[in-house]
Design a protein around this motif. Structure first.
Motif, mmCIF file in Angstrom:
data_model
loop_
_atom_site.group_PDB
_atom_site.id
_atom_site.type_symbol
_atom_site.label_atom_id
_atom_site.label_comp_id
_atom_site.label_asym_id
_atom_site.label_seq_id
_atom_site.Cartn_x
_atom_site.Cartn_y
_atom_site.Cartn_z
ATOM 1 N N ALA A 113 30.620 -1.237 -4.961
ATOM 2 C CA ALA A 113 30.069 -2.227 -4.025
ATOM 3 C C ALA A 113 29.458 -3.400 -4.773
ATOM 4 C CB ALA A 113 29.032 -1.567 -3.123
ATOM 5 N N VAL A 114 28.745 -3.123 -5.869
ATOM 6 C CA VAL A 114 28.158 -4.195 -6.674
ATOM 7 C C VAL A 114 29.253 -5.073 -7.266
ATOM 8 C CG1 VAL A 114 26.867 -4.692 -8.785
ATOM 9 C CG2 VAL A 114 26.018 -2.965 -7.196
ATOM 10 N N ALA A 115 30.287 -4.460 -7.797
ATOM 11 C CA ALA A 115 31.389 -5.230 -8.394
ATOM 12 C C ALA A 115 32.065 -6.132 -7.373
ATOM 13 C CB ALA A 115 32.413 -4.279 -9.014
ATOM 14 N N GLN A 116 32.211 -5.652 -6.165
ATOM 15 C CA GLN A 116 32.895 -6.432 -5.126
ATOM 16 C C GLN A 116 32.023 -7.552 -4.580
ATOM 17 O OE1 GLN A 116 33.945 -3.374 -2.332
ATOM 18 N NE2 GLN A 116 35.803 -2.781 -3.452
ATOM 19 N N SER A 117 30.694 -7.359 -4.583
ATOM 20 C CA SER A 117 29.785 -8.362 -3.995
ATOM 21 C C SER A 117 29.209 -9.317 -5.031
ATOM 22 C CB SER A 117 28.648 -7.651 -3.257
ATOM 23 O OG SER A 117 29.133 -6.809 -2.241
ATOM 24 N N CYS A 118 28.985 -8.838 -6.228
ATOM 25 C CA CYS A 118 28.338 -9.647 -7.271
ATOM 26 C C CYS A 118 29.393 -10.074 -8.290
ATOM 27 C CB CYS A 118 27.224 -8.858 -7.941
ATOM 28 S SG CYS A 118 26.023 -8.148 -6.796
ATOM 29 N N ARG A 119 30.201 -11.020 -7.911
ATOM 30 C CA ARG A 119 31.354 -11.377 -8.736
ATOM 31 C C ARG A 119 31.016 -12.321 -9.885
ATOM 32 N NH1 ARG A 119 36.872 -10.910 -5.389
ATOM 33 N NH2 ARG A 119 36.260 -9.217 -4.011
ATOM 34 N N HIS A 120 29.738 -12.668 -10.009
ATOM 35 C CA HIS A 120 29.315 -13.498 -11.136
ATOM 36 C C HIS A 120 28.751 -12.652 -12.278
ATOM 37 C CE1 HIS A 120 29.926 -17.126 -8.769
ATOM 38 N NE2 HIS A 120 29.187 -16.600 -7.801
ATOM 39 N N LEU A 121 28.861 -11.336 -12.180
ATOM 40 C CA LEU A 121 28.328 -10.460 -13.222
ATOM 41 C C LEU A 121 28.884 -10.832 -14.591
ATOM 42 C CD1 LEU A 121 28.178 -6.776 -11.927
ATOM 43 C CD2 LEU A 121 26.316 -8.126 -12.873
ATOM 44 N N LYS A 122 27.973 -10.925 -15.564
ATOM 45 C CA LYS A 122 28.372 -11.245 -16.933
ATOM 46 C C LYS A 122 27.944 -10.168 -17.925
ATOM 47 C CE LYS A 122 28.281 -16.250 -16.321
ATOM 48 N NZ LYS A 122 27.763 -17.540 -16.843
ATOM 49 N N LEU A 143 39.592 -3.377 -18.854
ATOM 50 C CA LEU A 143 38.493 -4.282 -19.225
ATOM 51 C C LEU A 143 38.957 -5.341 -20.216
ATOM 52 C CD1 LEU A 143 35.421 -1.880 -19.632
ATOM 53 C CD2 LEU A 143 35.595 -3.798 -18.042
ATOM 54 N N ILE A 144 39.659 -4.913 -21.248
ATOM 55 C CA ILE A 144 40.079 -5.871 -22.275
ATOM 56 C C ILE A 144 41.174 -6.793 -21.745
ATOM 57 C CG2 ILE A 144 41.068 -6.097 -24.574
ATOM 58 C CD1 ILE A 144 39.806 -3.455 -25.328
ATOM 59 N N SER A 145 42.120 -6.244 -20.998
ATOM 60 C CA SER A 145 43.243 -7.049 -20.504
ATOM 61 C C SER A 145 42.787 -8.124 -19.529
ATOM 62 C CB SER A 145 44.272 -6.147 -19.820
ATOM 63 O OG SER A 145 44.782 -5.181 -20.715
ATOM 64 N N ARG A 146 41.855 -7.764 -18.645
ATOM 65 C CA ARG A 146 41.404 -8.710 -17.621
ATOM 66 C C ARG A 146 40.216 -9.555 -18.079
ATOM 67 N NH1 ARG A 146 43.185 -7.306 -12.319
ATOM 68 N NH2 ARG A 146 44.429 -5.392 -12.280
ATOM 69 N N GLY A 147 39.454 -9.042 -19.008
ATOM 70 C CA GLY A 147 38.244 -9.751 -19.437
ATOM 71 C C GLY A 147 38.521 -10.726 -20.551
ATOM 72 N N ARG A 148 39.134 -11.823 -20.219
ATOM 73 C CA ARG A 148 39.516 -12.789 -21.255
ATOM 74 C C ARG A 148 38.308 -13.461 -21.887
ATOM 75 N NH1 ARG A 148 44.695 -13.969 -21.492
ATOM 76 N NH2 ARG A 148 44.039 -14.377 -23.635
ATOM 77 N N GLN A 149 37.131 -13.360 -21.244
ATOM 78 C CA GLN A 149 35.911 -13.923 -21.828
ATOM 79 C C GLN A 149 35.035 -12.848 -22.466
ATOM 80 O OE1 GLN A 149 33.832 -16.904 -19.348
ATOM 81 N NE2 GLN A 149 35.495 -16.717 -17.872
ATOM 82 N N LEU A 150 35.477 -11.607 -22.458
ATOM 83 C CA LEU A 150 34.669 -10.492 -22.954
ATOM 84 C C LEU A 150 34.325 -10.684 -24.430
ATOM 85 C CD1 LEU A 150 33.530 -7.767 -21.936
ATOM 86 C CD2 LEU A 150 35.550 -6.683 -22.927
ATOM 87 N N ARG A 151 33.028 -10.652 -24.731
ATOM 88 C CA ARG A 151 32.561 -10.850 -26.097
ATOM 89 C C ARG A 151 32.090 -9.545 -26.737
ATOM 90 N NH1 ARG A 151 28.905 -15.906 -24.789
ATOM 91 N NH2 ARG A 151 27.308 -14.284 -24.847
ATOM 92 N N PHE A 180 42.906 -11.629 -27.849
ATOM 93 C CA PHE A 180 41.624 -11.684 -27.157
ATOM 94 C C PHE A 180 40.602 -12.283 -28.127
ATOM 95 C CE2 PHE A 180 44.184 -8.177 -25.588
ATOM 96 C CZ PHE A 180 44.254 -8.490 -24.238
ATOM 97 N N ASP A 181 40.642 -13.606 -28.203
ATOM 98 C CA ASP A 181 39.858 -14.317 -29.200
ATOM 99 C C ASP A 181 38.360 -14.293 -28.942
ATOM 100 O OD1 ASP A 181 42.089 -15.030 -30.666
ATOM 101 O OD2 ASP A 181 42.422 -16.886 -29.553
ATOM 102 N N SER A 182 37.945 -13.964 -27.730
ATOM 103 C CA SER A 182 36.525 -13.987 -27.408
ATOM 104 C C SER A 182 35.794 -12.748 -27.908
ATOM 105 C CB SER A 182 36.317 -14.112 -25.892
ATOM 106 O OG SER A 182 36.825 -15.334 -25.410
ATOM 107 N N LEU A 183 36.496 -11.649 -28.120
ATOM 108 C CA LEU A 183 35.842 -10.395 -28.474
ATOM 109 C C LEU A 183 35.225 -10.490 -29.866
ATOM 110 C CD1 LEU A 183 35.328 -7.598 -27.284
ATOM 111 C CD2 LEU A 183 37.350 -6.782 -28.506
ATOM 112 N N ARG A 184 33.907 -10.279 -29.916
ATOM 113 C CA ARG A 184 33.175 -10.369 -31.174
ATOM 114 C C ARG A 184 32.597 -9.032 -31.619
ATOM 115 N NH1 ARG A 184 35.301 -14.562 -30.764
ATOM 116 N NH2 ARG A 184 34.516 -16.652 -31.177
ATOM 117 N N ILE A 185 32.217 -8.189 -30.681
ATOM 118 C CA ILE A 185 31.530 -6.942 -31.010
ATOM 119 C C ILE A 185 32.254 -5.779 -30.345
ATOM 120 C CG2 ILE A 185 29.377 -5.637 -30.784
ATOM 121 C CD1 ILE A 185 27.893 -8.307 -30.807
#
Length: 604
Positions: free
Chosen positions: A236-245, A289-297, A321-326
Motif C-alpha cells: 500500500a505504501v509503495a502504491q501511494s507514496c510514489r516519490h519514495l527515494k 530493483l536493479i533493472s527498474r531502479g535506474r537511479q538506484l545508488r 547501471f551507472d548510478s549504483l555506487r554502494i
C-alpha cells in the motif's frame, strides 16, 4: 498602548558532528536522523510563505515607527538570520521588532529541541497555547523525540496531533509507542517527507496503512526492526507514496518478494534501499530493483541468504547501471565468481563493494573487481579465504584510490600483499584480523619505513584505523614503529597478540572490554582508541630499551621456538569464541558525499 506579549520560545541548538573527515560539513539546520544525512530533496522548510502572510493589522503597525532596517525584504532578513549559529542570537533578533520577529520565528521553531523532559514540556505548552502571538504548532517542521526514547509513550505524543506541517518525524527507539501514538501524528500530515520509526516493535500494518493514506509526498521511510510489518501495508505504501527515494527494511523478517517488487514497480525514483536480514527475499526482488531502479545508488542485501547468482546473471544484457555506487552483499553465501563478474560489468562506477563472508569467491572475482579502477574506494573481502597474494597485488595496482580495505580471515595472504597495500596513497583504514601469516615486515611497510641505510626521512602514514587482532607473529617493536609513523591513528586493535594482552603495563591503555564478554575474552581483549593511542605511544617512547623483550628480534624466523605460544593463543581464540570478536564488518562513512553513510560500529 498595548503591552507586548511574552514570547514563549523553545529553540534548538544547531550543533553538528561530522562522522567522517571526508564528509561535507552539515548544514546548520540539518536534522540528525538517517534521512538528513542525505541531501535534502524537498524544498526548504525555512521559506517565508507561511509567515509573510501573517501580517498585523494596520492599527497595530502604525503604533510603532518602522526603522530602515525593518524595511528590508523578508527574503534578505531570513537569509541573514539563517547565518546565526546560536539560537539565543535568533531569539534576540525576535525581540528587536515585529518585522524581525515574524522572519526569525520560523528559523527557531522549525525544529524544536526536545532533548530533555523539561524542554519537551515547554514545547508542548507552547504548541497547545491558543492565544499565542504565533501559531507555533504550524511552525514545527522537524520533530525528533529519539533523545527521550525511553520516556516517550502514546500519551506523550498526543499534543503533537495539531502539528500537521511536520516534514521529518524521528521516533527512533521509542519502544513504548504503539500504532495509536504514531497514527495520531501521521493522520493529516500531508507534508511528511521522512518517517523514522526504527525499533518500534509494537508497530504493525495499521501504522503503515495510515502512512499510505496520509503521506503522498513521503520520500524516506525507516522501519528497521519493526518485525510485525508485512507485505500488506508495504504494498500500500509503495502504491501511494510514489516519490519514495530511501527505504530501510532491516530485520523486517516477514517481508517477501511481493512488497519489494511492488516498490520496484511503483517507486522509480528510489535511490537507496536496505534489505539487511530480510531472509525471505529471493533473486526476483533483486533483479527487479536493479533493472527498474535506474537511479538506484545504494543497495544493501546483507544476510539475504536466498540470493544466488541468478539475481545478477538475469539482469538485462548490454545495459549499464551507472548510478549504483554502494553494494553490500555480506553473507550472501550462494554467490560465485560469475555473479561478481556480472556485477562489475553492469555497474562500472561502484565505489563501495562488500563481499564479506561470500566464501566461494576466488581470485577470479578480485581480478574482475580491478576493472573498477579509480572508482573503487571501499572494498570488504573479509572471510573470502580463497583469495591469494596475486589477486590482492593486482587489485592495488589497478585500484590505487582505495581508502578502506578489509581482508580479515584471508589466511592465504602474506607480507607480499600488505607491502603492496602500503603503497596506496589514500589508504586510511585496513583490516587484517586473523591474517596469521603476516609479520613485522608488513607493519614496517604500513609505517612507511625504508630498510635502506641511506634512506631519507620516511613519510608518515595516513592510516587512521588498523585492525591486527590475532596476527600472532607481530611484535611490540613492530607495533611501536607503526605508532610512531602513524600520527593520525585513532584506533588500533591487537586482541590476541601475546606481546600486548599479557602485558599489564600496556593493557592499562586499552579501552574497557564490552560487559557481555566472558572472563577469557576480557583477558585477551586489547583495543586502543582515541586519546589512549597517544598515551600508549608516549609510554613506549619514554624508555624503549627497558620495555622490549630483548630475547626476541623484530624479524625472528625461529618459528619453532614461538610455535607453542602461537598454538596457545590460537587455542584460546577458538575455545573462548573469540574468532568473531574483532573481525566484525568495519563500516565506514567515506561515501557520505554520495548520499550515503556507513555508520561506524563499535569495535569489540
Amino acid at each position: 498602548m498595548s503591552h507586548p506579549r511574552e514570547l514563549s520560545l523553545q529553540t534548538s541548538e544547531t550543533t553538528s558532528v561530522s562522522s567522517s573527515s571526508s564528509s561535507p560539513e552539515r548544514a546548520v539546520y540539518d536534522d540528525t536522523d538517517f534521512f538528513t544525512t542525505q541531501r535534502n530533496d524537498s524544498q526548504s522548510s525555512l521559506g517565508v510563505a507561511s509567515l509573510r502572510d501573517m501580517t498585523m493589522s494596520s492599527s497595530i503597525e502604525l503604533e510603532h515607527r518602522i526603522s530602515p532596517v525593518s524595511r528590508l525584504p523578508p527574503e534578505l532578513l531570513i537569509s541573514c538570520f539563517s547565518k546565526l549559529s546560536s539560537s539565543m542570537d535568533l531569539r534576540s533578533c525576535m525581540l528587536v521588532s515585529k518585522t524581525w520577529s515574524r522572519n526569525a520565528v520560523d528559523l527557531l521553531w522549525h525544529r524544536p529541541l526536545c532533548n530533555s523532559w523539561a524542554n519537551l514540556l515547554n514545547v508542548v505548552q507552547s504548541v497547545r497555547k491558543e492565544d499565542s502571538y504565533f501559531p507555533y504548532f504550524a511552525l514545527v517542521k522537524r520533530l525528533n523525540l529519539s533523545n527521550l526514547s525511553d520516556q516517550i509513550s502514546d500519551g506523550t505524543v498526543q499534543p503533537f496531533m495539531c502539528c500537521k506541517r511536520i516534514e521529518r518525524l524521528t521516533l527512533t527507539g521509542c519502544t513504548k509507542l504503539t500504532d495509536h501514538g504514531v497514527v495520531s501524528i501521521v493522520n493529516g500530515s500531508n507534508s511528511l517527507l521522512a518517517l523514522d520509526i526504527t525499533g518500534l516493535d509494537a508497530v504493525t500494518d495499521h501504522t503503515l496503512g495510515a502512512v499510505a493514506e496520509n503521506c503522498p509526498r513521503l520520500q524516506g521511510l525507516n522501519i528497521t526492526d519493526c518485525s510485525k510489518v508485512t507485505d500488506e501495508s508495504l504494498v500500500a505504501v509503495a502504491q501511494s507514496c510514489r516519490h519514495l527515494k530511501r527505504l530501510k527494511l532491516n530485520n523486517c523478517t516477514l517481508i517477501t518478494d511481493e512488497s519489494v517488487t511492488s516498490v520496484a514497480r511503483h517507486c522509480p525514483a528510489m535511490l537507496e534501499i536496505d534489505l539487511h536480514n530480510c531472509r525471505q527475499i529471493t533473486d526476483e526482488s533483486i533483479t527487479s530493483l536493479i533493472s527498474r531502479g535506474r537511479q538506484l545508488r545504494e543497495l544493501r542485501i546483507a544476510h539475504c541468504s536466498l540470493i544466488t547468482d541468478r539475481a545478477f546473471l538475469e539482469l538485462p544484457k548490454h545495459l549499464a547501471f551507472d548510478s549504483l555506487r554502494i553494494l553490500d552483499l555480506t553473507a550472501c553465501h550462494q554467490l560465485h565468481d560469475e555473479a561478481v563478474e556480472k556485477i562489475i560489468e553492469t555497474s562500472p562506477r561502484l565505489r563501495n563493494l562488500v563481499l564479506a563472508k561470500c566464501k566461494d569467491i576466488t581470485d577470479k572475482s578480485v581480478h574482475a573487481i580491478t576493472r573498477l579502477g579509480k572508482n573503487l574506494h571501499y572494498i570488504h573481502l573479509g572471510h573470502c579465504a580463497q583469495i591469494t597474494d596475486a589477486a590482492v597485488i593486482q587489485l592495488v595496482k589497478m585500484c590505487n584510490r582505495i581508502r578502506y580495505i578489509d581482508l580479515a580471515c584471508c589466511h592465504r595472504l602474506t607480507d607480499a600483499s600488505v607491502k603492496q597495500l602500503a603503497t596506496l596513497p589514500k589508504l586510511r583504514r585496513i583490516g587484517l584480523v586473523k591474517c596469521q601469516a603476516i609479520t613485522d615486515r608488513s607493519i614496517m611497510a604500513l609505517a612507511k619505513i625504508s630498510n635502506e641505510l641511506n634512506a631519507k626521512q620516511p613519510t608518515h602514514s595516513l592510516l587512521e584505523r588498523v585492525h591486527l587482532s590475532y596476527c600472532v607473529h607481530l611484535t611490540l617493536q613492530g607495533i611501536h614503529a607503526l605508532l610512531n609513523r602513524c600520527p593520525k591513528l585513532t584506533h588500533l586493535s591487537l586482541t590476541g597478540i601475546q606481546g600486548f594482552f599479557m602485558r599489564e603495563d600496556l593493557t592499562a591503555f586499552c579501552r574497557e572490554a564490552p560487559p557481555e564478554f566472558t572472563e577469557h575474552q576480557r583477558n585477551m581483549f586489547c583495543v586502543f582508541s582515541g586519546p589512549k593511542i597517544n598515551q600508549l605511544r608516549d609510554y613506549l617512547n619514554e624508555d624503549p630499551g627497558s620495555i622490549y623483550d630483548t630475547e626476541g628480534t623484530m624479524y625472528d624466523d625461529r618459528e619453532a621456538e614461538d610455535g607453542e605460544a602461537d598454538q596457545q593463543v590460537t587455542g584460546m581464540m577458538h575455545a573462548t569464541g573469540l574468532g568473531g570478536v574483532d573481525d566484525e564488518d568495519m563500516n565506514d562513512d567515506d561515501e557520505a558525499g554520495e548520499g550515503s553513510q556507513y555508520g561506524e560500529q563499535p569495535d569489540s
